[in-house]
Design a protein around this motif. Structure first.
Motif, short mmCIF file in Angstrom:
data_model
loop_
_atom_site.label_atom_id
_atom_site.label_comp_id
_atom_site.label_asym_id
_atom_site.label_seq_id
_atom_site.Cartn_x
_atom_site.Cartn_y
_atom_site.Cartn_z
N THR A 11 -2.21 61.59 19.58
CA THR A 11 -3.28 61.14 18.69
C THR A 11 -4.55 61.95 18.89
O THR A 11 -5.53 61.74 18.19
N LEU A 12 -4.53 62.86 19.87
CA LEU A 12 -5.71 63.68 20.19
C LEU A 12 -5.33 65.15 20.18
O LEU A 12 -4.16 65.51 20.27
N ASN A 13 -6.35 66.00 20.10
CA ASN A 13 -6.12 67.43 20.21
C ASN A 13 -7.18 68.07 21.10
O ASN A 13 -7.69 69.14 20.83
N LYS A 14 -7.47 67.38 22.21
CA LYS A 14 -8.46 67.89 23.15
C LYS A 14 -7.88 69.03 23.97
O LYS A 14 -6.74 68.98 24.41
N ASP A 15 -8.69 70.06 24.19
CA ASP A 15 -8.26 71.15 25.03
C ASP A 15 -8.42 70.77 26.49
O ASP A 15 -9.11 69.82 26.85
N SER A 16 -7.82 71.55 27.34
CA SER A 16 -7.85 71.29 28.76
C SER A 16 -9.26 71.43 29.32
O SER A 16 -9.90 72.46 29.17
N VAL A 17 -9.75 70.38 29.99
CA VAL A 17 -11.07 70.48 30.62
C VAL A 17 -11.01 71.40 31.83
O VAL A 17 -12.04 71.86 32.31
N ARG A 18 -9.82 71.70 32.31
CA ARG A 18 -9.70 72.60 33.46
C ARG A 18 -10.14 74.00 33.10
O ARG A 18 -10.50 74.80 33.95
N PHE A 19 -10.09 74.35 31.81
CA PHE A 19 -10.43 75.70 31.38
C PHE A 19 -11.69 75.73 30.52
O PHE A 19 -12.00 76.73 29.91
N ASN A 20 -12.40 74.59 30.46
CA ASN A 20 -13.68 74.51 29.74
C ASN A 20 -13.56 74.96 28.30
O ASN A 20 -14.45 75.62 27.75
N LEU A 21 -12.46 74.61 27.65
CA LEU A 21 -12.25 74.99 26.26
C LEU A 21 -12.76 73.88 25.35
O LEU A 21 -12.71 72.71 25.68
N PRO A 22 -13.26 74.22 24.15
CA PRO A 22 -13.81 73.21 23.25
C PRO A 22 -12.73 72.36 22.63
O PRO A 22 -11.57 72.77 22.51
N GLU A 23 -13.10 71.16 22.22
CA GLU A 23 -12.16 70.29 21.53
C GLU A 23 -11.93 70.82 20.12
O GLU A 23 -12.83 71.34 19.48
N SER A 89 0.99 73.12 29.84
CA SER A 89 1.20 74.57 29.83
C SER A 89 0.56 75.23 28.61
O SER A 89 0.26 76.43 28.64
N HIS A 90 0.34 74.47 27.54
CA HIS A 90 -0.28 75.07 26.35
C HIS A 90 -1.74 75.45 26.60
O HIS A 90 -2.29 76.29 25.87
N ALA A 91 -2.36 74.83 27.59
CA ALA A 91 -3.75 75.16 27.89
C ALA A 91 -3.90 76.61 28.34
O ALA A 91 -4.95 77.22 28.14
N LEU A 95 -4.87 76.71 23.97
CA LEU A 95 -4.47 75.74 22.96
C LEU A 95 -4.44 74.35 23.57
O LEU A 95 -4.34 74.18 24.79
N SER A 96 -4.51 73.35 22.73
CA SER A 96 -4.56 71.98 23.20
C SER A 96 -3.18 71.49 23.62
O SER A 96 -2.18 71.72 22.93
N PRO A 97 -3.10 70.76 24.76
CA PRO A 97 -1.86 70.10 25.13
C PRO A 97 -1.51 68.93 24.19
O PRO A 97 -0.43 68.36 24.31
N GLY A 98 -2.44 68.60 23.29
CA GLY A 98 -2.20 67.52 22.34
C GLY A 98 -1.42 67.98 21.13
O GLY A 98 -0.27 68.41 21.22
N LEU A 99 -2.05 67.94 19.96
CA LEU A 99 -1.34 68.28 18.72
C LEU A 99 -0.96 69.76 18.65
O LEU A 99 0.06 70.10 18.04
N ASP A 100 -1.74 70.65 19.27
CA ASP A 100 -1.36 72.06 19.28
C ASP A 100 0.01 72.26 19.92
O ASP A 100 0.81 73.08 19.46
N PHE A 101 0.28 71.53 20.98
CA PHE A 101 1.57 71.65 21.67
C PHE A 101 2.74 71.36 20.75
O PHE A 101 3.81 71.94 20.89
N GLU A 102 2.52 70.47 19.78
CA GLU A 102 3.58 70.06 18.86
C GLU A 102 3.65 70.92 17.61
O GLU A 102 4.69 70.93 16.93
N THR A 103 2.58 71.62 17.29
CA THR A 103 2.51 72.29 16.00
C THR A 103 2.35 73.81 16.09
O THR A 103 2.68 74.52 15.14
N ARG A 104 1.84 74.30 17.20
CA ARG A 104 1.63 75.74 17.36
C ARG A 104 2.60 76.25 18.43
O ARG A 104 2.30 76.26 19.62
N LEU A 105 3.76 76.65 17.99
CA LEU A 105 4.87 76.96 18.87
C LEU A 105 5.01 78.47 19.08
O LEU A 105 4.51 79.27 18.31
N PHE A 106 5.73 78.81 20.15
CA PHE A 106 6.02 80.21 20.47
C PHE A 106 7.53 80.38 20.62
O PHE A 106 8.19 79.55 21.26
N ALA A 107 8.07 81.44 20.04
CA ALA A 107 9.49 81.73 20.13
C ALA A 107 9.69 83.08 20.81
O ALA A 107 8.87 83.99 20.67
#
Length: 356
Positions: A11-23, A89-91, A95-107
């Protein structure tokens, strides 16, 4: 309460606070800026980026897991399981571990070739390779990219053992490869079934195949001679724990030969995502769920320590273990872990293989 998106988990798309990335909100596509409809945000579209790694075989020496090497054809996972421990791992991709993890994929389309090169290296020692240890090798994009299948083709040609963990009945599409391997003692599949309730499954694992399809896949694989184990990973207290006995019974009836379970883990960014998900979908029991998880995890949202992180601790963890073991024994799912053969391995032919 966070707004939900149809068929997505977080329900969120916050980026990792460990890397000081913006929401971030959405993925920047204009479709994400549309007005909400009936209280739901518009659906996010899935994008796939080609990744070009130098190697595809990941090794580990963790005392908590039974394999020492794995292959992950994809990063991110469209299944959208809210509890997925791979989300953080998406951080590392900003990228966000939230919705980005589900929608922005790598192959990784080069994975089969890279795997073949690894197997052909001088001094390679054969041990089972695990697929599905991070993200699902049979998530929806496998239907187009077929990277998992390409890797299995390499392993089949070399008589190399493989284990597959998946939530998807798409694994049955590779019966033509897996069945002959299983006949040689080279393949086993772990089907993850965390709930038999379609409503719960749609919430917890929104884009994974339905529980009925997964149980049917156990039967299909078993009928093809492929040993199948059921994975109840994770068990979520006050959400899915009441289904332990029912899941094991259904899996046994479908032909599974063994089972295992894990209490839910909430490492790093998974914890706030999980809490927001609870507040949205289970507000009546959110406090109880988190209190029980913290009881299992030594008073914290997550226990990162070896040996205890997979088992949990305290009375709640012990109760889950007792229930599981009693039910597994009752339904004949308490056998020893399957040992795959390694003595049939032959290095791939080619410039590297010719060294042997």
């Amino acid at each position: 309460m966070a707004k939900t998106r149809a068929t997505r988990g977080a329900t969120l798309n916050k980026d990792s606070v460990r890397f000081n990335l913006p929401e971030r909100e959405g993925d920047g596509d204009w479709l994400d800026d549309r007005e909400t409809v009936d209280g739901e945000a518009p659906p996010l579209r899935t994008t796939v980026t080609v990744e070009k790694p130098k190697t595809v075989l990941t090794r580990n020496n963790s005392p908590d897991i039974a394999f020492d090497r794995s292959v992950n054809p994809y990063r991110g996972c469209e299944h959208g399981c809210i509890y997925c421990f791979a989300r953080p791992s998406h951080a590392y991709h900003d990228l966000s571990p939230g919705l980005d993890f589900e929608t922005r994929l790598f192959a990784k389309p080069d994975a089969p070739a890279l795997l073949r090169a690894e197997l052909g290296k001088r001094g390679y020692v054969c041990r089972p390779i695990a697929f599905g240890t991070n993200t699902d090798p049979y998530q929806p994009i496998e239907g187009k990219w077929r990277i998992t299948r390409g890797c299995i083709e390499v392993l089949a040609a070399c008589n190399h053992p493989i284990t597959i963990t998946t939530k998807s009945d798409r694994v049955t599409r590779d019966l033509d490869l897996l069945a002959p391997m299983a006949a040689k003692g080279l393949a086993a599949v772990m089907l993850s079934v965390t709930s038999l309730d379609p409503r719960i499954a749609m919430t917890v694992e929104p884009r994974a195949p339905s529980p009925a399809k997964r149980i049917a896949a156990i039967r299909t694989l078993t009928d093809a001679g492929i040993p199948v184990f059921v994975s109840m990973a994770p068990v979520i207290p006050a959400v899915t724990d009441h289904e332990i006995e029912h899941i094991l019974e259904a899996a046994a009836d479908a032909g599974a030969r063994g089972a295992f379970f894990l209490p839910v883990r909430l490492p790093h960014e998974v914890a706030p995502l999980f809490r927001a998900w609870l507040d949205t979908h289970f507000p009546d029991r959110a406090g109880k769920v988190m209190a029980t998880i913290q009881s299992i995890r030594g008073g914290r949202d997550n226990d990162p320590n070896f040996h205890t992180r997979m088992r949990g601790q305290g009375p709640w963890a012990e109760l889950l273990r007792k229930r599981f073991h009693i039910a597994a024994k009752r339904f004949g799912l308490d056998g020893d872990r399957l040992k795959l053969r390694t003595d049939l391995f032959r290095p791939p032919a080619g410039p590297q293989g010719e060294l042997f």
